[in-house]
Write a protein that holds these residues in place. Structure first.
Motif, PDB file in Angstrom:
ATOM      1  N   ALA A  60      31.373 -21.672  12.781  1.00 48.77           N
ATOM      2  CA  ALA A  60      31.746 -23.079  12.806  1.00 48.77           C
ATOM      3  C   ALA A  60      32.457 -23.463  11.521  1.00 48.77           C
ATOM      4  O   ALA A  60      31.870 -23.433  10.452  1.00 48.77           O
ATOM      5  N   PRO A  61      33.752 -23.797  11.596  1.00 47.76           N
ATOM      6  CA  PRO A  61      34.444 -24.244  10.397  1.00 47.76           C
ATOM      7  C   PRO A  61      33.844 -25.540   9.897  1.00 47.76           C
ATOM      8  O   PRO A  61      33.260 -26.309  10.646  1.00 47.76           O
ATOM      9  N   GLU A  62      34.005 -25.779   8.608  1.00 44.59           N
ATOM     10  CA  GLU A  62      33.385 -26.956   8.005  1.00 44.59           C
ATOM     11  C   GLU A  62      33.855 -28.248   8.643  1.00 44.59           C
ATOM     12  O   GLU A  62      33.123 -29.222   8.698  1.00 44.59           O
ATOM     13  N   ASP A  63      35.095 -28.277   9.130  1.00 42.44           N
ATOM     14  CA  ASP A  63      35.622 -29.522   9.683  1.00 42.44           C
ATOM     15  C   ASP A  63      35.427 -29.622  11.195  1.00 42.44           C
ATOM     16  O   ASP A  63      35.972 -30.504  11.837  1.00 42.44           O
ATOM     17  N   TYR A  64      34.631 -28.726  11.777  1.00 42.69           N
ATOM     18  CA  TYR A  64      34.371 -28.800  13.207  1.00 42.69           C
ATOM     19  C   TYR A  64      33.489 -30.006  13.517  1.00 42.69           C
ATOM     20  O   TYR A  64      32.527 -30.296  12.813  1.00 42.69           O
ATOM     21  N   CYS A  65      33.811 -30.722  14.595  1.00 46.47           N
ATOM     22  CA  CYS A  65      33.026 -31.886  15.000  1.00 46.47           C
ATOM     23  C   CYS A  65      32.752 -31.792  16.490  1.00 46.47           C
ATOM     24  O   CYS A  65      33.673 -31.611  17.278  1.00 46.47           O
ATOM     25  N   GLU A  66      31.494 -31.939  16.880  1.00 52.75           N
ATOM     26  CA  GLU A  66      31.153 -31.889  18.299  1.00 52.75           C
ATOM     27  C   GLU A  66      31.011 -33.281  18.902  1.00 52.75           C
ATOM     28  O   GLU A  66      30.659 -33.423  20.076  1.00 52.75           O
ATOM     29  N   GLY A  67      31.270 -34.320  18.117  1.00 48.65           N
ATOM     30  CA  GLY A  67      31.105 -35.684  18.604  1.00 48.65           C
ATOM     31  C   GLY A  67      32.390 -36.476  18.557  1.00 48.65           C
ATOM     32  O   GLY A  67      33.378 -36.136  19.194  1.00 48.65           O
ATOM     33  N   ILE A  68      32.390 -37.555  17.779  1.00 43.78           N
ATOM     34  CA  ILE A  68      33.537 -38.459  17.663  1.00 43.78           C
ATOM     35  C   ILE A  68      34.118 -38.348  16.255  1.00 43.78           C
ATOM     36  O   ILE A  68      33.410 -38.554  15.274  1.00 43.78           O
ATOM     37  N   THR A  69      35.387 -38.003  16.160  1.00 45.38           N
ATOM     38  CA  THR A  69      36.083 -37.995  14.882  1.00 45.38           C
ATOM     39  C   THR A  69      36.889 -39.271  14.752  1.00 45.38           C
ATOM     40  O   THR A  69      37.732 -39.577  15.601  1.00 45.38           O
TER      41      THR A  69
END
Length: 312
Positions: A92-101
């Motif tokens: 998982a890259p540090e900037d990965y987001c599984e929600g709302i960006t």
């Protein structure tokens, strides 16, 4: 209530210079190809409302050491997919987001979807055009796509309603274009005898909404197998489109719904849409409301809904 289920896209909803409101929106078992999130907004104020929305990952999703949840969906792990694209590194890259960006900041969905959603209707494309309603005849409704296209194009000013025959399967040859026309409704069955089994299949795009068109409504339609963008909402600021009880299944291309202000996108058979030049505009676009709809088993390169300078 709007449901996004088993679809593939870079993100499910993406907004550039536009605003988004989420009300009872369910994101279920989708395959997100990008790293930015399920919903991606270019600024904090782009999300006007988020109530009773939820997220459900696939059953075989597992948390990484960093705490993000990555899906193993049979297409390879996240790191394997990144490696195929020439990237290396951890799961998982540090900037990965599984929600709302929003404006680069990631926030999670605070609710997990629990109640099973309704099963989406998958069209059979058998070509039948039966009319089960004894009160409706073929003269009252459309079972041929080209006839619908012409009727909308050449309508007299007093005609506002266009009814598709229940159980009809219409094959798209060119999009229905609604331009500078108010309160046009295209629906499956009538309000007194509603139906939800009208199938609109194929084509590059199904509907184009242009100019100052306001109060346009598409209701109870099953839109499938488009290859560019099923709905191109390209009207100016103040124009409005309401999508009621519609389903999008097995569509491909850029996005199921594109909201923009550029009528030059009004193309009927290709070539493939280039999304990047669209991101540069700042002129306000139209508003699109989506209610009691489902997006299922679509394979899209950008987002199920792509909102550029519009309101959705």
């Amino acid at each position: 209530n709007v449901i996004f289920i088993n679809s593939i896209a870079r993100s499910i909803i993406r907004s550039e210079n536009g605003t988004v409101s989420l009300m009872s929106t369910e994101f279920r078992m989708n395959d997100i190809k990008g790293e930015e999130g399920v919903v991606v907004l270019d600024s904090e104020w782009a999300l006007e409302e988020n109530e009773n929305s939820c997220l459900l990952l696939k059953d075989n999703a597992a948390p990484t050491a960093e705490g993000a949840v990555m899906e193993n969906d049979g297409l390879g792990s996240f790191s394997e997919r990144r490696a195929e694209d020439g990237a290396t590194g951890g799961d998982a890259p540090e900037d990965y987001c599984e929600g709302i960006t929003s404006n680069g900041d990631c926030s999670t969905f605070f609710s997990t979807c629990s109640t099973p959603p309704p099963t989406p209707m998958i069209p059979t494309f058998d070509g039948t055009n039966t009319i089960p309603d004894a009160n409706m005849t073929s003269a009252d409704c459309f079972s041929d796509w080209d006839e619908l296209v012409i009727a909308v194009q050449e309508r007299p000013p007093e005609r506002l309603d266009f009814i598709i025959c229940p159980s009809a399967t219409l094959t798209v040859t060119e999009p229905v274009v609604i331009e500078d026309s108010n309160y046009i409704t295209i629906s499956c069955g009538t309000e007194l005898s509603p139906s939800k089994d009208c199938v609109i299949q194929g084509g590059f795009s199904h509907f184009h909404i242009l100019g100052t068109s306001s109060g346009v409504q598409l209701a109870r339609l099953e839109m499938t197998t488009s290859t560019g963008s099923s709905i191109m909402a390209l009207g100016s600021s103040g124009a409005t489109l309401n999508l009621m009880e519609c389903n999008w299944t097995m569509n491909e291309g850029v996005s199921a719904i594109i909201i923009h202000n550029n009528e030059s996108l009004n193309i009927g058979a290709g070539p493939a849409l280039d999304i990047m030049p669209m991101l540069e505009t700042e002129t306000a676009a139209m508003s699109v409301g989506v209610k009691d709809c489902m997006f299922a088993k679509n394979d899209l390169s950008f987002g199920a809904i792509t909102n550029m300078v519009g309101v959705s």
